[in-house]
Design a protein around this motif. Structure first.
Motif, PDB file in Angstrom:
ATOM      1  N   GLY A 208       0.823  -1.196   0.000  1.00  0.00           N
ATOM      2  CA  GLY A 208       0.000   0.000   0.000  1.00  0.00           C
ATOM      3  C   GLY A 208       0.859   1.248   0.000  1.00  0.00           C
ATOM      4  O   GLY A 208       2.092   1.173   0.035  1.00  0.00           O
ATOM      5  N   PRO A 209       0.244   2.434  -0.014  1.00  0.00           N
ATOM      6  CA  PRO A 209       1.020   3.662  -0.129  1.00  0.00           C
ATOM      7  C   PRO A 209       1.519   4.251   1.187  1.00  0.00           C
ATOM      8  O   PRO A 209       2.406   5.108   1.181  1.00  0.00           O
ATOM      9  CB  PRO A 209       0.033   4.630  -0.790  1.00  0.00           C
ATOM     10  CG  PRO A 209      -1.310   4.147  -0.346  1.00  0.00           C
ATOM     11  CD  PRO A 209      -1.194   2.656  -0.212  1.00  0.00           C
ATOM     12  N   VAL A 272       9.857  -2.591   4.552  1.00  0.00           N
ATOM     13  CA  VAL A 272      10.369  -1.325   4.019  1.00  0.00           C
ATOM     14  C   VAL A 272       9.610  -0.972   2.747  1.00  0.00           C
ATOM     15  O   VAL A 272       9.578  -1.755   1.797  1.00  0.00           O
ATOM     16  CB  VAL A 272      11.884  -1.428   3.727  1.00  0.00           C
ATOM     17  CG1 VAL A 272      12.385  -0.132   3.118  1.00  0.00           C
ATOM     18  CG2 VAL A 272      12.633  -1.759   5.016  1.00  0.00           C
ATOM     19  N   ARG A 273       9.014   0.200   2.752  1.00  0.00           N
ATOM     20  CA  ARG A 273       8.273   0.644   1.572  1.00  0.00           C
ATOM     21  C   ARG A 273       9.233   1.350   0.616  1.00  0.00           C
ATOM     22  O   ARG A 273       9.932   2.283   0.984  1.00  0.00           O
ATOM     23  CB  ARG A 273       7.130   1.577   1.984  1.00  0.00           C
ATOM     24  CG  ARG A 273       6.237   1.982   0.804  1.00  0.00           C
ATOM     25  CD  ARG A 273       5.044   2.806   1.270  1.00  0.00           C
ATOM     26  NE  ARG A 273       4.053   1.975   1.969  1.00  0.00           N
ATOM     27  CZ  ARG A 273       3.909   1.938   3.277  1.00  0.00           C
ATOM     28  NH1 ARG A 273       4.692   2.661   4.059  1.00  0.00           N
ATOM     29  NH2 ARG A 273       2.986   1.153   3.830  1.00  0.00           N
ATOM     30  N   THR A 274       9.269   0.861  -0.624  1.00  0.00           N
ATOM     31  CA  THR A 274      10.088   1.422  -1.686  1.00  0.00           C
ATOM     32  C   THR A 274       9.183   1.617  -2.902  1.00  0.00           C
ATOM     33  O   THR A 274       8.026   1.181  -2.895  1.00  0.00           O
ATOM     34  CB  THR A 274      11.238   0.467  -2.066  1.00  0.00           C
ATOM     35  OG1 THR A 274      10.671  -0.701  -2.683  1.00  0.00           O
ATOM     36  CG2 THR A 274      12.042   0.054  -0.830  1.00  0.00           C
ATOM     37  N   PRO A 275       9.675   2.245  -3.953  1.00  0.00           N
ATOM     38  CA  PRO A 275       8.850   2.324  -5.166  1.00  0.00           C
ATOM     39  C   PRO A 275       8.414   0.959  -5.690  1.00  0.00           C
ATOM     40  O   PRO A 275       7.370   0.846  -6.330  1.00  0.00           O
ATOM     41  CB  PRO A 275       9.777   3.036  -6.162  1.00  0.00           C
ATOM     42  CG  PRO A 275      10.643   3.897  -5.299  1.00  0.00           C
ATOM     43  CD  PRO A 275      10.896   3.083  -4.061  1.00  0.00           C
ATOM     44  N   ASP A 276       9.186  -0.090  -5.405  1.00  0.00           N
ATOM     45  CA  ASP A 276       8.833  -1.424  -5.875  1.00  0.00           C
ATOM     46  C   ASP A 276       7.815  -2.120  -4.976  1.00  0.00           C
ATOM     47  O   ASP A 276       7.089  -3.012  -5.434  1.00  0.00           O
ATOM     48  CB  ASP A 276      10.088  -2.306  -5.975  1.00  0.00           C
ATOM     49  CG  ASP A 276      11.000  -1.878  -7.110  1.00  0.00           C
ATOM     50  OD1 ASP A 276      10.488  -1.325  -8.113  1.00  0.00           O
ATOM     51  OD2 ASP A 276      12.217  -2.088  -6.990  1.00  0.00           O
ATOM     52  N   THR A 277       7.768  -1.764  -3.692  1.00  0.00           N
ATOM     53  CA  THR A 277       6.864  -2.451  -2.774  1.00  0.00           C
ATOM     54  C   THR A 277       5.606  -1.645  -2.454  1.00  0.00           C
ATOM     55  O   THR A 277       4.650  -2.199  -1.909  1.00  0.00           O
ATOM     56  CB  THR A 277       7.574  -2.796  -1.451  1.00  0.00           C
ATOM     57  OG1 THR A 277       7.993  -1.580  -0.802  1.00  0.00           O
ATOM     58  CG2 THR A 277       8.783  -3.685  -1.709  1.00  0.00           C
ATOM     59  N   ALA A 278       5.603  -0.358  -2.764  1.00  0.00           N
ATOM     60  CA  ALA A 278       4.414   0.468  -2.539  1.00  0.00           C
ATOM     61  C   ALA A 278       3.390   0.199  -3.636  1.00  0.00           C
ATOM     62  O   ALA A 278       3.737  -0.136  -4.768  1.00  0.00           O
ATOM     63  CB  ALA A 278       4.788   1.946  -2.525  1.00  0.00           C
TER      64      ALA A 278
END
Length: 297
Positions: A208-209, A272-278
């Motif tokens: 999610g964001p 950890v939220r990254t551009p790939d996991t968000a």
């Protein structure tokens, strides 16, 4: 050939249209495994091959996986079984069929928590992670979608929100954690199923964001629904009593409670939220598009 299990569930209903939009142009055929084909929209039944039955049944998955290149794997909830049986027991026939038919890739729905100190005492999450290991042990290329709690869980609270302006959970009111919309999980699954250049086994966090606490959820719901909504924290004992009162298996009830305790202790917080996991769907948008109509209906 891509095989989709649980095509009428929350994630499957979002995944199928994505694959139907893209798979034919890539020369991909689609096959679904479903207990009741009548639950599939007519427009879908005309465009996919249907295998009728439970994907926990050995004969069914043997037919379903023949000639398959990729499988979307999702275990349906079964509160009549122990957590291990509900996940690994259900999946065991599929692992034999995956090996027998030399299926190359599996994308499965799982949970966050692998590698954390809480992973081995997190109830249903622990059982889900053991299922991932079972699938990976077949030698297929495997991606486990490591998901937090879903926005859609709040749909079970729609009546309480409408009638009393309240929703419940067992985590601390200020405990922030990732949450995700099922449509975003489906989008990640579709991407992996259609582009199978990946190899080996790995977890893919779907986060999610932003991280949100129950208090954050209450604030956003109040704003988007145009009515005051508050969070009421439930004790684990009350949760167990409620679930047991519905006739759920005692071990399954304990698995839910252990999962809830682990989440309150930070099981999901280490991701950890990254551009790939968000993923893109915000809770405010989901409230406006999904929860608000459910509360008003």
């Amino acid at each position: 050939m891509i095989v989709i299990t649980a095509p009428t569930g929350n994630i499957g209903r979002c995944l199928l249209p994505l694959l139907l939009d893209s798979a034919p142009a890539r020369g991909e055929e689609l096959r679904v495994v479903v207990r009741d084909p009548a639950r599939l929209p007519g427009t879908v039944r005309d465009r996919v091959e249907v295998v009728t039955g439970s994907h926990g049944d050995a004969e069914v998955v043997d037919r379903a996986f023949e000639g398959a290149d990729a499988v979307f794997w999702l275990v349906p909830p079964d509160s009549s079984r122990t957590p291990y049986d509900a996940y690994s027991g259900f999946t065991l026939p599929a692992t034999k069929a995956l090996a027998a038919h030399r299926v190359g890739h599996v994308v499965g729905v799982s949970a966050l928590g692998r590698g954390t100190p809480l992973a081995d005492r997190a109830g249903l999450v622990t059982a889900s992670l053991a299922m991932d290991d079972l699938i990976a042990g077949t030698g297929v290329a495997h991606r486990a979608l490591a998901c937090p709690s879903f926005f859609e869980n709040l749909l079970e609270e729609a009546d309480a929100i409408r009638e009393r302006g309240v929703f419940t959970d067992t985590v601390a009111a200020g405990r922030k954690a990732p949450l995700v919309a099922v449509a975003d999980i489906a989008a990640v699954a579709a991407r992996l199923l259609l582009d199978r250049s990946w190899t080996g086994t790995d977890s893919v966090p779907v986060l999610g964001p932003e991280d949100l606490s129950p208090d954050d959820l209450a604030r956003v719901m109040s704003e988007r629904l145009g009515r005051p909504v508050r969070y009421a924290r439930q004790t684990l004992d009350d949760l167990r009593a409620t679930l047991a009162g519905h006739g759920l298996d005692e071990a399954f009830v304990q698995g839910v409670a252990d999962m809830k305790r682990a989440k309150d202790e930070g099981l999901d917080a280490g991701a950890v939220r990254t551009p790939d996991t968000a993923t893109p769907t915000t809770f405010a948008r989901w409230c406006a598009e999904t929860l608000d109509p459910a509360v008003r209906s």
